[in-house]
Design an enzyme around this catalytic site. Structure first.
Site, PDB file in Angstrom:
ATOM      1  CG  HIS A   1       3.136   7.249   3.005  1.00  0.00           C
ATOM      2  ND1 HIS A   1       4.528   6.267   2.450  1.00  0.00           N
ATOM      3  CD2 HIS A   1       4.025   6.145   4.563  1.00  0.00           C
ATOM      4  CE1 HIS A   1       5.012   5.560   2.974  1.00  0.00           C
ATOM      5  NE2 HIS A   1       4.647   5.421   4.079  1.00  0.00           N
TER       6      HIS A   1
ATOM      7  CG  ASP B   1       5.076  11.611   1.068  1.00  0.00           C
ATOM      8  OD1 ASP B   1       4.068  10.585   1.042  1.00  0.00           O
ATOM      9  OD2 ASP B   1       5.992  10.845   0.572  1.00  0.00           O
TER      10      ASP B   1
ATOM     11  CB  CYS C   1       7.088   8.763  -3.368  1.00  0.00           C
ATOM     12  SG  CYS C   1       5.399   9.060  -3.054  1.00  0.00           S
TER      13      CYS C   1
HETATM   14  N1  ARG Z   1       4.985   0.857  -2.045  1.00  0.00           N
HETATM   15  C1  ARG Z   1       5.743   1.140  -1.530  1.00  0.00           C
HETATM   16  C2  ARG Z   1       4.814   1.258  -0.126  1.00  0.00           C
HETATM   17  O1  ARG Z   1       3.968   1.193  -0.076  1.00  0.00           O
HETATM   18  C3  ARG Z   1       5.078   3.147  -2.115  1.00  0.00           C
HETATM   19  C4  ARG Z   1       6.206   4.164  -1.344  1.00  0.00           C
HETATM   20  C5  ARG Z   1       5.712   5.243  -1.808  1.00  0.00           C
HETATM   21  N2  ARG Z   1       6.265   6.828  -0.676  1.00  0.00           N
HETATM   22  C6  ARG Z   1       5.826   7.317  -0.149  1.00  0.00           C
HETATM   23  N3  ARG Z   1       6.844   8.751   0.350  1.00  0.00           N
HETATM   24  N4  ARG Z   1       4.539   8.317  -0.363  1.00  0.00           N
HETATM   25  O2  ARG Z   1       5.561   1.481   1.332  1.00  0.00           O
END
Ligand code: ARG
Length: 294
Positions: free
Chosen positions: A188, A190, A284
């Site tokens: 991601h 972020d 997150c």
């Molecule tokens: N286990 C979640 C996924 O893989 C973690 C999400 C983390 N969120 C973020 N905004 N980076 O989707």
């Protein structure tokens, strides 16, 4: 702004009220009462199924919640059974000026969250924009406004489909700068990139392809770049909550903390080990809301 001729960034914009910027009034969070690692959809979750402690996660989340409430209001969404990643509210969608573009999750494991977040935003009075299933978009996890409000940085290549970027551009009539994520650990935007107050940016360059790094560098002049080393990047150092001159993040190296402080930031470190097991940290666990509802 222009990515070709260099940055036109005006530092004065972020510290004062900017009617065109993303003025946040609150954050959406979800308590980790039902949090667990129950499936593997990113490299951090591998080997961590059921390895997180719910008690420890609750305590770490409460510390984060307390740190965030020092800076802004927090609104809560109810956790739901069978949706253990709901705690990562950054992935609910992206909101600005009362409009939310809802997430369309890439992995079926998280798609069950979509109707709940939709209902929450509708009930709260937001205008909701939906994307087709064929164009995954993972919300604020993959889309971050420049602090001066002049563009939206949007990731693609891991979860979010680049075609969704057109919808984002239309939703807010804003320039979208697409960044290609090439390292599965930084799936991601972020997790490897954070626009900060005062025109600063924190990022882990190796998570991007060369053209994307050039875009970042064209926007942020060298003195405004905080380049994060791999050892901090894997501790989710770029996954920061930034309000004014305060940054809230997982424990990072003394060196990076010092660098942030030397740029005038107050650094609030909150241990978030239990959430790292699911591939997430401070940023997150929140979604910014501007509160601009008609
Ligand atoms: N286990 C979640 C996924 O893989 C973690 C999400 C983390 N969120 C973020 N905004 N980076 O989707």
């Amino acid at each position: 702004m222009s990515f070709i001729t260099g940055s036109t960034y005006d530092d004065s914009l972020t510290s004062t009220y900017n009617p065109h910027g993303p003025v946040l009034t609150s954050f959406l969070m979800c308590a980790p009462t039902l949090y667990d690692v129950t499936y593997v959809i990113n490299p951090w979750m591998a080997g961590n199924v059921h390895s997180s402690s719910r008690e420890k996660a609750a305590e770490q989340w409460r510390h984060l919640y307390e740190a965030v409430t020092q800076l802004a209001d927090v609104v809560l969404v109810e956790p739901l059974p069978g949706l253990p990643d709901m705690v990562f509210t950054a992935n609910a969608g992206l909101e600005r000026d009362g409009t939310v573009v809802l997430s369309r999750f890439f992995h079926p494991e998280r798609q069950g969250e979509e109707p709940h977040f939709r209902r929450w935003f509708q009930q709260a009075g937001y205008k909701v924009v939906s994307l087709p299933r064929e164009t995954p978009f993972e919300g604020e996890g993959d889309a971050l406004f420049a602090k001066d409000g002049s563009c939206l940085w949007a990731g693609y290549g891991q979860r979010t489909h680049p075609a969704s970027h057109t919808v984002l551009r239309e939703a807010w009539k804003i320039e979208v700068a697409s960044l290609h994520l090439i390292d599965p650990r930084f799936y991601h935007l972020d997790t490897c990139f954070a626009p900060l107050d005062g025109g600063y940016v924190m990022y882990y360059p190796q998570a991007f392809d060369g053209a994307s790094v050039k875009k970042i560098e064209a926007f942020y002049p060298e003195r405004k770049r905080l380049i994060v080393a791999e050892a901090d990047a894997v501790r989710f150092a770029c996954n920061v909550i930034n309000v004014g001159r305060t940054v809230i993040l997982n424990k990072v190296s003394g060196e990076l903390g010092g660098q942030l402080r030397s740029k005038g930031f107050q650094v609030v470190e909150v241990a978030l080990s239990e959430f790292l097991k699911a591939g997430g940290a401070a940023k997150c666990l929140v979604m910014g809301l501007s509160g601009a509802i008609d």
